[in-house]
Design an enzyme around this catalytic site. Structure first.
Site, short mmCIF file in Angstrom:
data_model
loop_
_atom_site.label_atom_id
_atom_site.label_comp_id
_atom_site.label_asym_id
_atom_site.label_seq_id
_atom_site.Cartn_x
_atom_site.Cartn_y
_atom_site.Cartn_z
N CYS A 33 0.52 1.99 1.05
CA CYS A 33 1.78 2.39 0.49
C CYS A 33 1.83 2.68 -0.98
O CYS A 33 2.78 3.30 -1.66
CB CYS A 33 3.08 1.51 0.73
SG CYS A 33 2.82 -0.20 0.21
N CYS A 103 5.20 -6.20 3.00
CA CYS A 103 5.74 -6.20 1.92
C CYS A 103 5.64 -7.50 1.29
O CYS A 103 5.54 -7.63 -0.06
CB CYS A 103 6.93 -5.57 1.53
SG CYS A 103 7.06 -4.24 2.50
FE1 FES Z 1 4.74 -1.09 -0.06
FE2 FES Z 1 6.96 -2.36 0.91
S1 FES Z 1 6.32 -0.49 1.29
S2 FES Z 1 5.03 -3.07 -0.68
#
Ligand code: FES
Length: 145
Positions: A33, A103
């Site tokens: 991400c 996360c």
């Molecule tokens: Fe990357 Fe939450 S989407 S840490």
């Protein structure tokens, strides 16, 4: 979708910032991400975490879990801080949606990385602490192939 506690810590995150001359600094990311977390620990001579701060380029769940994680380790011993797993943080926040569980690993790994940095600087070994990952998606990615 998010508990009140998650919303509260997301909107009013605790312990955001940096510590100058910190005893330990840990940075971890999630290549998937692109989010990054940096954790600063101030540890006194008795091994008590006197202060903790974090900075992140992270999503809302990463902010909320890190905020809660810093509250849980502040004033604790190193061994107690090692017990602050992402599960413990999620429980303290009344849960996270399943897609956001990864996360919460950023906070846990960043604390471990900061403790690792502290141990390296001091030339000591911390029982139960192994070298942290710098990218929390490392293990996951292998499974994808
Ligand atoms: Fe990357 Fe939450 S989407 S840490």
């Amino acid at each position: 979708m998010y508990s009140e506690k998650v919303m509260d810590h997301f909107q009013n995150p605790r312990n955001v910032g940096e510590i100058e001359n910190a005893s330990g600094v840990g940075t971890v990311g999630n290549a998937k991400c692109g989010d990054i977390m940096r954790m600063f620990l101030d540890i006194d001579d008795n091994g008590i975490i006197q202060d903790v701060k974090f900075k992140t380029f992270g999503c809302g769940a990463a902010v909320a879990t890190s905020s809660m994680a810093t509250e849980l380790v502040k004033g604790k011993s190193i061994q107690e801080a090692l017990q602050v797993t992402n599960k413990a943080v999620m429980e303290a926040l009344d849960g996270l949606p399943p897609v956001k569980v990864h996360c919460s690993l950023l906070a846990e790994e960043a604390i471990h990385a900061a403790l690792w940095d502290y141990a390296q600087k001091k030339g000591i070994e911390i029982e139960g602490l192994s070298k942290p990952k710098s990218d929390i998606s490392e293990g996951e990615e292998e499974e994808d192939y």
